[in-house]
Write an enzyme that holds these catalytic residues in place. Structure first.
Site, PDB file in Angstrom:
ATOM      1  N   ASP A 180       0.844  -1.197   0.000  1.00  0.00           N
ATOM      2  CA  ASP A 180       0.000   0.000   0.000  1.00  0.00           C
ATOM      3  C   ASP A 180       0.872   1.237   0.000  1.00  0.00           C
ATOM      4  O   ASP A 180       2.008   1.199  -0.493  1.00  0.00           O
ATOM      5  CB  ASP A 180      -0.944  -0.033   1.220  1.00  0.00           C
ATOM      6  CG  ASP A 180      -2.301   0.591   0.928  1.00  0.00           C
ATOM      7  OD1 ASP A 180      -2.362   1.821   0.782  1.00  0.00           O
ATOM      8  OD2 ASP A 180      -3.294  -0.146   0.853  1.00  0.00           O
ATOM      9  N   HIS A 219      -3.850   6.068   3.236  1.00  0.00           N
ATOM     10  CA  HIS A 219      -4.593   4.871   2.840  1.00  0.00           C
ATOM     11  C   HIS A 219      -4.020   3.609   3.481  1.00  0.00           C
ATOM     12  O   HIS A 219      -4.743   2.803   4.066  1.00  0.00           O
ATOM     13  CB  HIS A 219      -4.567   4.770   1.312  1.00  0.00           C
ATOM     14  CG  HIS A 219      -5.418   3.697   0.727  1.00  0.00           C
ATOM     15  ND1 HIS A 219      -4.968   2.406   0.521  1.00  0.00           N
ATOM     16  CD2 HIS A 219      -6.686   3.719   0.243  1.00  0.00           C
ATOM     17  CE1 HIS A 219      -5.917   1.685  -0.037  1.00  0.00           C
ATOM     18  NE2 HIS A 219      -6.973   2.460  -0.223  1.00  0.00           N
ATOM     19  N   ASN A 250     -14.046  -0.188  -7.150  1.00  0.00           N
ATOM     20  CA  ASN A 250     -15.119   0.678  -6.675  1.00  0.00           C
ATOM     21  C   ASN A 250     -15.902   1.369  -7.784  1.00  0.00           C
ATOM     22  O   ASN A 250     -16.381   2.483  -7.608  1.00  0.00           O
ATOM     23  CB  ASN A 250     -14.522   1.760  -5.763  1.00  0.00           C
ATOM     24  CG  ASN A 250     -13.799   1.168  -4.580  1.00  0.00           C
ATOM     25  OD1 ASN A 250     -14.188   0.124  -4.069  1.00  0.00           O
ATOM     26  ND2 ASN A 250     -12.728   1.821  -4.149  1.00  0.00           N
ATOM     27  N   SER A 264     -11.267  -1.141  -0.874  1.00  0.00           N
ATOM     28  CA  SER A 264      -9.977  -1.053  -0.181  1.00  0.00           C
ATOM     29  C   SER A 264     -10.126  -1.312   1.309  1.00  0.00           C
ATOM     30  O   SER A 264      -9.195  -1.791   1.964  1.00  0.00           O
ATOM     31  CB  SER A 264      -9.366   0.336  -0.368  1.00  0.00           C
ATOM     32  OG  SER A 264      -8.801   0.489  -1.640  1.00  0.00           O
TER      33      SER A 264
END
Length: 509
Positions: free
Chosen positions: A208, A250, A354, A441
């Site tokens: 990430d 994130h 998404n 996520s």
């Protein structure tokens, strides 16, 4: 479902994904040299394939401007001798070898020559080099024009990083610092709040944007010694500055869902006794290029990681298409890295995306490439969201508090494996805080946490066996009254085999 050459027997109520189309019909982009044709092997643990495009024809080559520094993967057979020959071909073609992975037969190369792809093939004389592909459509930034911004852990509650915008993740809504377990509806939905945690000794690699190692909920469970940054052209960098966050919280949010410590501070993760390794694959511009992902998966394979979480898709293509040789070669490099990690005992979860998109019935893509100018192209099942649709990877859809499909979540009969909470999830953010985010996520790390619990309960289980357990234990969620959802209560395109179950993963009932 693990898509392996010899899959384990499907547990009751599971369903195999549909096979990929033999020929891909997706469209345009830069084109590489591909030496052979034919579909890649279906098995994640099978012998390495050539990585050439499937289908009877290849897209026409799009010229690369001469003098522009571009990044490529050069795929060879997976052994040191063949990789050395591929390196020699890169140098003889006027390119620079940036990083080599002989374990999987992948070389990362840079060149300013418009003819580099063809020249590498020519000098290899049909030996060693199996495929060559550009990993991006934008020029590579040099150190002088890619200097990272001054690090600041201050984040606005109304802004998102470029990475988060591209991934479709919501802005962070910060909440007050206080013991917050009572607000973790997501943990109740998957029964993590009543599961016993025996995950000590299990390590989760968080591929990430980096993990904030100063956060009080994360510091106790962060394995700094084995953390790494992969954004320097795919070259592993173990300096702390390479794997902490710079432009996005994130990864910090994802990490909290997986393994925030049970320490009386803030929240508790799904597997709060597990360790986490920060494997930074998001650069300061918010991109995850193929060479970053390759670096991350190979690193996980060789540094004690048991589970990886992948809450991203690889840039610059939302879907990587097998009839474009550039995309085919880069996709093959990532596939090899994922397969290598699986053969070394790593099981991986990934966000489904998404865009409220039917991954089982792909038609068009209007968002790619995202590092230059997007175009509208026709796509089909030969075009894949990677790593989510690669063999061996658990593809995760998102649910809301009512256990319905999150409005944003991608779906697809035969593609989605399981579902997990992803709407307004409370987790850790920068500056020692906690906040809410939404996205697949946020769903994927719940699954990574449950896989960590399963690994602890079944330490000798292979990755495919862990996935079979995960799917068999998931709680069935039938289709709502929605014509897009096809399947049965036991398996359907919205929820796969259902909501993951942390209690069952620890042996509870």
């Amino acid at each position: 479902m693990v898509r392996s050459a010899t899959p384990p027997p499907s547990p009751a109520g599971t369903r195999s994904r549909r096979p990929l189309a033999a020929a891909a019909l997706c469209g345009i982009g830069l084109v590489a040299a591909a030496l052979t044709a034919g579909p890649a092997t279906a098995g994640s643990a099978a012998a390495e394939s050539t990585g050439a495009a499937s289908g009877s024809s290849l897209a026409a080559a799009t010229p690369v401007p001469d003098g522009v520094l571009m990044s490529y993967v050069v795929n060879s057979k997976a052994n040191p001798g063949q990789t050395r020959l591929a390196e020699r071909a890169v140098r003889d073609a006027g390119g620079t070898v940036v990083q080599s992975w002989p374990q999987i037969g992948v070389v990362v190369a840079h060149s300013t020559s418009a003819d580099f792809r063809e020249d590498v093939v020519d000098v290899a004389k049909g030996h060693a080099v199996q495929s060559v592909g550009a990993t991006r459509t934008a020029a590579v930034k040099t150190p002088t024009d890619a200097a990272p911004p001054a690090r600041s852990l201050t984040r606005s509650t109304e802004t998102r990083s470029a990475f988060e915008i591209r991934q479709g993740v919501s802005a962070t809504e910060v909440v007050e610092a206080d013991p917050l377990e009572g607000q973790q509806w997501d943990m109740t939905q998957i029964k993590a709040d009543v599961a016993s945690d025996g995950s000590r000794g299990v390590t989760v690699g968080v591929l990430d944007s980096g993990i904030d190692d100063t956060h009080p909920d994360l510091a106790p469970n962060l394995d700094a010694k084995n953390s790494v940054g992969c954004t320097a052209y795919g070259v592993p960098d173990t300096r702390r500055a390479a794997w902490i966050p710079t432009t996005s919280d994130h990864g910090t949010h994802v990490a909290g869902t997986i393994a925030a410590a049970k320490n009386g501070v803030g929240i508790v993760g799904v597997a709060p006794n597990s360790l986490m390794t920060s494997i930074k694959v998001v650069d300061d511009d918010g991109f995850i290029y193929p060479e970053y992902a390759v670096c991350g998966f190979v690193w996980a394979a060789e540094h004690g990681v048991d589970v990886t979480n992948n809450s991203y898709y690889v840039d610059p293509w939302m879907f990587w298409c097998s009839n474009d040789p550039d995309q085919a070669a880069a996709k093959e490099a990532v596939r090899r890295a994922v397969s290598y990690s699986e053969r070394n005992g790593v099981v991986s979860a990934a966000a489904a995306g998404n865009s409220n998109y039917d991954l089982a019935n792909k038609t068009t893509d209007t968002t790619s490439p995202n590092d230059t100018t997007p175009v509208t192209r026709q796509i089909d099942e030969g075009c894949e969201d990677i790593p989510a649709e690669l063999p061996g990877v658990v593809t995760v859809a998102s649910t809301d508090q009512a256990q319905a499909k999150s409005t944003f979540s991608n779906y697809g009969d035969g593609v989605i494996d399981v579902a997990a909470p992803g709407t307004r999830i409370l987790s850790t953010v920068l500056n020692g805080g906690w906040g809410l985010k939404s996205g697949t996520s946020m769903a994927s790390p719940h699954v990574a946490g449950v896989l960590a619990l399963l690994k602890a309960s079944h330490p000798d289980a292979s990755p495919s066996e862990l996935v079979a357990l995960l799917r068999a234990q998931a709680d069935d969620r039938p289709c709502p009254t929605d014509v897009r959802c096809t399947g049965t209560p036991a398996y359907n395109g919205f929820f796969g085999d259902g909501l993951v179950d942390a209690l069952d993963a620890t042996g509870g009932r």
